[in-house]
Design an enzyme around this catalytic site. Structure first.
Site, PDB file in Angstrom:
ATOM      1  N   ARG A 169       0.822  -1.231   0.000  1.00  0.00           N
ATOM      2  CA  ARG A 169       0.000   0.000   0.000  1.00  0.00           C
ATOM      3  C   ARG A 169       0.853   1.276   0.000  1.00  0.00           C
ATOM      4  O   ARG A 169       0.435   2.319   0.496  1.00  0.00           O
ATOM      5  CB  ARG A 169      -0.982   0.018   1.190  1.00  0.00           C
ATOM      6  CG  ARG A 169      -1.902  -1.183   1.237  1.00  0.00           C
ATOM      7  CD  ARG A 169      -2.847  -1.288   0.052  1.00  0.00           C
ATOM      8  NE  ARG A 169      -3.613  -2.520   0.088  1.00  0.00           N
ATOM      9  CZ  ARG A 169      -3.376  -3.576  -0.713  1.00  0.00           C
ATOM     10  NH1 ARG A 169      -2.418  -3.551  -1.629  1.00  0.00           N
ATOM     11  NH2 ARG A 169      -4.110  -4.658  -0.617  1.00  0.00           N
ATOM     12  N   SER A 219     -11.270  -0.175   4.039  1.00  0.00           N
ATOM     13  CA  SER A 219     -10.520  -0.526   5.255  1.00  0.00           C
ATOM     14  C   SER A 219      -9.847   0.709   5.826  1.00  0.00           C
ATOM     15  O   SER A 219      -9.134   1.412   5.115  1.00  0.00           O
ATOM     16  CB  SER A 219      -9.442  -1.559   4.930  1.00  0.00           C
ATOM     17  OG  SER A 219     -10.039  -2.737   4.481  1.00  0.00           O
ATOM     18  N   GLU A 294      -4.647   3.030   6.498  1.00  0.00           N
ATOM     19  CA  GLU A 294      -4.564   3.040   5.041  1.00  0.00           C
ATOM     20  C   GLU A 294      -5.192   4.349   4.532  1.00  0.00           C
ATOM     21  O   GLU A 294      -4.727   4.964   3.579  1.00  0.00           O
ATOM     22  CB  GLU A 294      -5.354   1.832   4.516  1.00  0.00           C
ATOM     23  CG  GLU A 294      -5.389   1.722   3.025  1.00  0.00           C
ATOM     24  CD  GLU A 294      -5.942   0.364   2.569  1.00  0.00           C
ATOM     25  OE1 GLU A 294      -5.934  -0.608   3.359  1.00  0.00           O
ATOM     26  OE2 GLU A 294      -6.381   0.300   1.416  1.00  0.00           O
TER      27      GLU A 294
HETATM   28  C1  LIG Z   1     -15.939   0.255  -0.237  1.00  0.00           C
HETATM   29  C2  LIG Z   1     -14.451   0.411  -0.436  1.00  0.00           C
HETATM   30  C3  LIG Z   1     -13.662  -0.706  -0.605  1.00  0.00           C
HETATM   31  C4  LIG Z   1     -12.277  -0.576  -0.798  1.00  0.00           C
HETATM   32  N1  LIG Z   1     -11.533  -1.702  -0.972  1.00  0.00           N
HETATM   33  C5  LIG Z   1     -10.211  -1.593  -1.195  1.00  0.00           C
HETATM   34  C6  LIG Z   1      -9.411  -2.764  -1.417  1.00  0.00           C
HETATM   35  O1  LIG Z   1      -9.895  -3.896  -1.441  1.00  0.00           O
HETATM   36  N2  LIG Z   1      -8.085  -2.596  -1.627  1.00  0.00           N
HETATM   37  C7  LIG Z   1      -7.502  -1.354  -1.644  1.00  0.00           C
HETATM   38  O2  LIG Z   1      -6.283  -1.266  -1.862  1.00  0.00           O
HETATM   39  N3  LIG Z   1      -8.231  -0.229  -1.434  1.00  0.00           N
HETATM   40  C8  LIG Z   1      -9.556  -0.318  -1.214  1.00  0.00           C
HETATM   41  N4  LIG Z   1     -10.297   0.812  -0.992  1.00  0.00           N
HETATM   42  C9  LIG Z   1      -9.625   2.122  -0.927  1.00  0.00           C
HETATM   43  C10 LIG Z   1      -9.551   2.858  -2.277  1.00  0.00           C
HETATM   44  O3  LIG Z   1     -10.624   2.464  -3.124  1.00  0.00           O
HETATM   45  C11 LIG Z   1      -8.229   2.629  -2.997  1.00  0.00           C
HETATM   46  O4  LIG Z   1      -7.139   3.104  -2.239  1.00  0.00           O
HETATM   47  C12 LIG Z   1      -8.240   3.338  -4.367  1.00  0.00           C
HETATM   48  O5  LIG Z   1      -7.183   2.884  -5.129  1.00  0.00           O
HETATM   49  C13 LIG Z   1      -8.153   4.850  -4.263  1.00  0.00           C
HETATM   50  O6  LIG Z   1      -8.456   5.378  -5.544  1.00  0.00           O
HETATM   51  P1  LIG Z   1      -9.128   6.810  -5.685  1.00  0.00           P
HETATM   52  O7  LIG Z   1      -9.173   7.133  -7.121  1.00  0.00           O
HETATM   53  O8  LIG Z   1     -10.413   6.857  -4.962  1.00  0.00           O
HETATM   54  O9  LIG Z   1      -8.034   7.712  -4.954  1.00  0.00           O
HETATM   55  P2  LIG Z   1      -8.287   8.899  -3.922  1.00  0.00           P
HETATM   56  O10 LIG Z   1      -8.908   8.359  -2.689  1.00  0.00           O
HETATM   57  O11 LIG Z   1      -8.972  10.015  -4.600  1.00  0.00           O
HETATM   58  O12 LIG Z   1      -6.772   9.302  -3.605  1.00  0.00           O
HETATM   59  C14 LIG Z   1      -5.932   8.421  -2.891  1.00  0.00           C
HETATM   60  C15 LIG Z   1      -4.502   8.987  -2.939  1.00  0.00           C
HETATM   61  O13 LIG Z   1      -4.032   8.930  -4.279  1.00  0.00           O
HETATM   62  C16 LIG Z   1      -3.729  10.247  -4.765  1.00  0.00           C
HETATM   63  N5  LIG Z   1      -4.169  10.275  -6.164  1.00  0.00           N
HETATM   64  C17 LIG Z   1      -5.386   9.958  -6.665  1.00  0.00           C
HETATM   65  N6  LIG Z   1      -5.390  10.076  -8.005  1.00  0.00           N
HETATM   66  C18 LIG Z   1      -4.149  10.488  -8.358  1.00  0.00           C
HETATM   67  C19 LIG Z   1      -3.523  10.809  -9.605  1.00  0.00           C
HETATM   68  N7  LIG Z   1      -4.164  10.723 -10.780  1.00  0.00           N
HETATM   69  N8  LIG Z   1      -2.228  11.220  -9.578  1.00  0.00           N
HETATM   70  C20 LIG Z   1      -1.534  11.318  -8.411  1.00  0.00           C
HETATM   71  N9  LIG Z   1      -2.072  11.027  -7.210  1.00  0.00           N
HETATM   72  C21 LIG Z   1      -3.367  10.616  -7.186  1.00  0.00           C
HETATM   73  C22 LIG Z   1      -4.481  11.214  -3.853  1.00  0.00           C
HETATM   74  O14 LIG Z   1      -3.833  12.472  -3.752  1.00  0.00           O
HETATM   75  C23 LIG Z   1      -4.443  10.458  -2.527  1.00  0.00           C
HETATM   76  O15 LIG Z   1      -3.224  10.669  -1.860  1.00  0.00           O
HETATM   77  C24 LIG Z   1     -11.686   0.710  -0.809  1.00  0.00           C
HETATM   78  C25 LIG Z   1     -12.492   1.845  -0.643  1.00  0.00           C
HETATM   79  C26 LIG Z   1     -13.855   1.704  -0.472  1.00  0.00           C
HETATM   80  C27 LIG Z   1     -14.714   2.937  -0.332  1.00  0.00           C
END
Ligand SMILES: Cc1cc2nc3c(=O)[nH]c(=O)nc-3n(C[C@H](O)[C@H](O)[C@H](O)COP(=O)(O)OP(=O)(O)OC[C@H]3O[C@@H](n4cnc5c(N)ncnc54)[C@H](O)[C@@H]3O)c2cc1C
Length: 329
Positions: A169, A219, A294
């Protein structure tokens, strides 16, 4: 240059972050700029540098806790509308805003295996690569071939898989203050029907275990292998200290899965951070393990940190076993 004059982006001013946040938490931001083209992202970053505007890049916000007082800056959103994807042989080249479930199913259609474990993750490719997200103890990083980014001066750069320094992560992107715009993934040939079936199984298993109806960020705490071996995963540890269902304001430790904090209505960032501090303190006292988050917290200045660090700053007793949390907590 005025933000409103930039081509290749869409802009909304004075936006409530609660309205775009997966947790439905957050005060106002000056503007939300949604990327449509990479050139638009370059121009936006140069403009913000010249205006000295603080900015934060987000995807689907599925791993972010915004402060209830808001963010005094500009959110650059890389999501829908910036999601083109091309597949050649076993290589996938996709824009960073593509949604992960959509990308996973496209690769399955093309008879490619590797993204099965990601199909239920509600984020974007940019967010997933930055977080090295995944499930079943895997991370997307093992399939990344190349990452294209734009830095805060609006210049393009590239990282190889090795340069991304993927760990559990973690990736170097979390410290770089850049915008990921495109990612190459290397996958394996497989039977499309088999890949779809295993994705269906992943989705089904998650549906039965995770809360789906209340806003949450997945999580809250990371699973530490040493703790896993002796105590179990974070959800078990939280349940064992009797906190399943525990509430603070509108935030609640989910009845369904104790490693999820849900917004039952009107939760504030302080409610969530307070629960994080309490969980950390109680689990630490019971097991000797300090659990790290996380989930990432965004303060009013747009600085991002692991949420437990912010919780610890506000309630230092939350991790040391002291009494800074109210006695009834
Ligand atoms: C119901 C649920 C289930 C989930 N299950 C999992 C799971 O099984 N495994 C897991 O790993 N995660 C899980 N997550 C967490 C999350 O979905 C992941 O971490 C996901 O990859 C984040 O993507 P996001 O686009 O929403 O990023 P954001 O939450 O918008 O951003 C996360 C981080 O990435 C950065 N970021 C985002 N986009 C960019 C970009 N284009 N360039 C540079 N930096 C960027 C942001 O600044 C921030 O620091 C879950 C979340 C939810 C709500």
């Amino acid at each position: 240059m005025d933000l409103a004059a930039i081509r290749g982006v869409k802009i909304a001013f004075d936006v409530s972050l609660a309205g775009i946040s997966r947790w439905a938490i957050g005060g106002p931001a000056r503007a939300v700029v949604s990327a449509v083209t990479a050139e638009g992202v370059e121009q936006t970053l140069r403009t913000m540098r010249d205006r000295r505007d603080p900015f934060l890049v987000v995807g689907e916000t599925s791993n972010l806790l915004f402060d209830s007082e808001g963010f005094d800056g500009v959110i650059l959103r890389v999501g829908r509308g910036f999601d083109h994807c091309e597949i050649q042989e076993t290589t996938v080249r996709a824009e960073a805003g593509i949604s992960i479930p959509q990308l996973a199913r496209l690769t399955a259609d093309a008879g490619l295996s590797g993204l099965e474990h990601t199909v239920g993750i509600p984020g974007t490719l940019g967010g997933l690569v930055t977080m090295n997200g995944g499930s079943q103890r895997r991370g997307i990083g093992s399939h990344v071939g190349r990452v294209v980014y734009i830095d805060s001066d609006g210049r393009r750069g590239e990282l190889s898989q090795e340069e991304c320094r993927f760990a559990y992560r973690r990736s170097v992107l979390q410290e770089m203050n850049v915008v990921v715009v495109e990612v190459d993934l290397n996958l394996d040939r497989a039977d499309a029907a088999v890949v779809h079936r295993s994705m269906d199984a992943v989705v089904e298993s998650r549906r039965s275990r995770f809360p789906e109806h209340l806003p949450n960020c997945g999580s809250t705490f990371l699973s530490d292998p040493e703790m896993y071996a002796t105590v179990g995963p974070p959800g078990r540890a939280i349940e064992d200290v009797g906190l399943k269902g525990f509430r603070r304001g509108g935030a609640q430790i989910s009845e369904q899965h104790a490693n999820f904090i849900v917004n039952t209505g009107g939760a504030t960032s302080d409610d969530v951070l307070w629960l994080i501090a309490k969980i950390r303190r109680d689990v630490m006292q019971a097991t000797g393990f300090a659990m790290d988050c996380e989930v990432r917290y965004v303060n009013k200045q747009g600085e991002v940190s692991a949420a437990h660090e912010a919780a610890q700053q506000r309630w230092p007793g939350g991790t040391s076993g002291g009494d800074s949390l109210p006695a009834h907590a």
